[in-house]
Scaffold this motif. Structure first.
Motif, PDB file in Angstrom:
ATOM      1  N   TYR A  81       0.460  -2.437   8.871  1.00 27.72           N
ATOM      2  CA  TYR A  81       1.113  -1.293   8.225  1.00 27.72           C
ATOM      3  C   TYR A  81       1.340  -1.520   6.740  1.00 27.72           C
ATOM      4  O   TYR A  81       1.343  -0.568   5.959  1.00 27.72           O
ATOM      5  CB  TYR A  81       2.420  -0.937   8.944  1.00 27.72           C
ATOM      6  N   GLU A  94      -1.889  -0.503   5.278  1.00 24.48           N
ATOM      7  CA  GLU A  94      -1.980   0.965   5.250  1.00 24.48           C
ATOM      8  C   GLU A  94      -1.158   1.535   4.097  1.00 24.48           C
ATOM      9  O   GLU A  94      -1.595   2.464   3.418  1.00 24.48           O
ATOM     10  CB  GLU A  94      -1.494   1.562   6.572  1.00 24.48           C
ATOM     11  N   ASP A 114       1.575  12.049   1.789  1.00 23.79           N
ATOM     12  CA  ASP A 114       1.741  12.110   3.241  1.00 23.79           C
ATOM     13  C   ASP A 114       1.423  10.766   3.890  1.00 23.79           C
ATOM     14  O   ASP A 114       2.132  10.316   4.795  1.00 23.79           O
ATOM     15  CB  ASP A 114       0.858  13.202   3.849  1.00 23.79           C
ATOM     16  N   ALA A 115       0.367  10.124   3.424  1.00 25.41           N
ATOM     17  CA  ALA A 115      -0.001   8.814   3.972  1.00 25.41           C
ATOM     18  C   ALA A 115       1.046   7.759   3.611  1.00 25.41           C
ATOM     19  O   ALA A 115       1.329   6.868   4.416  1.00 25.41           O
ATOM     20  CB  ALA A 115      -1.378   8.395   3.463  1.00 25.41           C
ATOM     21  N   SER A 171       3.939   8.299   6.007  1.00 24.46           N
ATOM     22  CA  SER A 171       3.552   7.861   7.347  1.00 24.46           C
ATOM     23  C   SER A 171       3.525   6.338   7.451  1.00 24.46           C
ATOM     24  O   SER A 171       4.085   5.758   8.381  1.00 24.46           O
ATOM     25  CB  SER A 171       2.183   8.444   7.708  1.00 24.46           C
ATOM     26  N   ALA A 172       2.890   5.697   6.477  1.00 27.19           N
ATOM     27  CA  ALA A 172       2.791   4.232   6.497  1.00 27.19           C
ATOM     28  C   ALA A 172       4.166   3.589   6.326  1.00 27.19           C
ATOM     29  O   ALA A 172       4.460   2.575   6.961  1.00 27.19           O
ATOM     30  CB  ALA A 172       1.835   3.751   5.409  1.00 27.19           C
ATOM     31  N   GLY A 188       7.067   4.832   7.299  1.00 26.12           N
ATOM     32  CA  GLY A 188       7.761   4.973   8.576  1.00 26.12           C
ATOM     33  C   GLY A 188       7.261   3.990   9.619  1.00 26.12           C
ATOM     34  O   GLY A 188       8.054   3.360  10.337  1.00 26.12           O
ATOM     35  N   SER A 189       5.948   3.844   9.688  1.00 27.82           N
ATOM     36  CA  SER A 189       5.360   2.899  10.650  1.00 27.82           C
ATOM     37  C   SER A 189       5.757   1.467  10.316  1.00 27.82           C
ATOM     38  O   SER A 189       6.075   0.678  11.208  1.00 27.82           O
ATOM     39  CB  SER A 189       3.833   3.029  10.648  1.00 27.82           C
TER      40      SER A 189
END
Length: 97
Positions: free
Chosen positions: A8, A11, A22-23, A26-27, A29-30
């Motif tokens: 992650y 990422e 957005d990525a 997302s990354a 949060g992951s």
């Protein structure tokens, strides 16, 4: 679990490099979830994994710092185009007597 953290992080770095909001979200949060799971495991990862993870964290930090400065410059330039003073300029406060 350290493998997931490293994955992650990679990422997140890729998302920062592509400036994909957005990525990045997302990354982030992951990565946050993976770090929480790692904390709950109470298992100390191998030194090589920790070292690699720290290097990736530093790489992400540098990218965030760069993007922050880049955005600040853009905001300042837009303000200048509108005839406003730059917020990055230091002004000595006036003393009222």
């Amino acid at each position: 679990m350290m493998d997931a953290v490293i994955h992650y992080q990679a990422e997140l770095i890729a998302a920062l490099d592509s400036q994909d909001a957005d990525a990045i979200l997302s990354a982030s949060g992951s990565l946050s979830s993976a770090l929480e799971q790692l904390r709950q495991q109470r298992h100390v990862p191998a030194q090589s994994e920790l070292s690699h993870g720290l290097k990736q964290a530093e790489a992400a930090r540098i990218r965030v710092k760069y993007l922050t400065a880049w955005n600040r410059q853009k905001i300042d330039r837009l303000a200048e185009c509108r005839g406003l003073a730059s917020s990055a300029v230091y002004v000595m406060p006036q003393k009222h007597t």
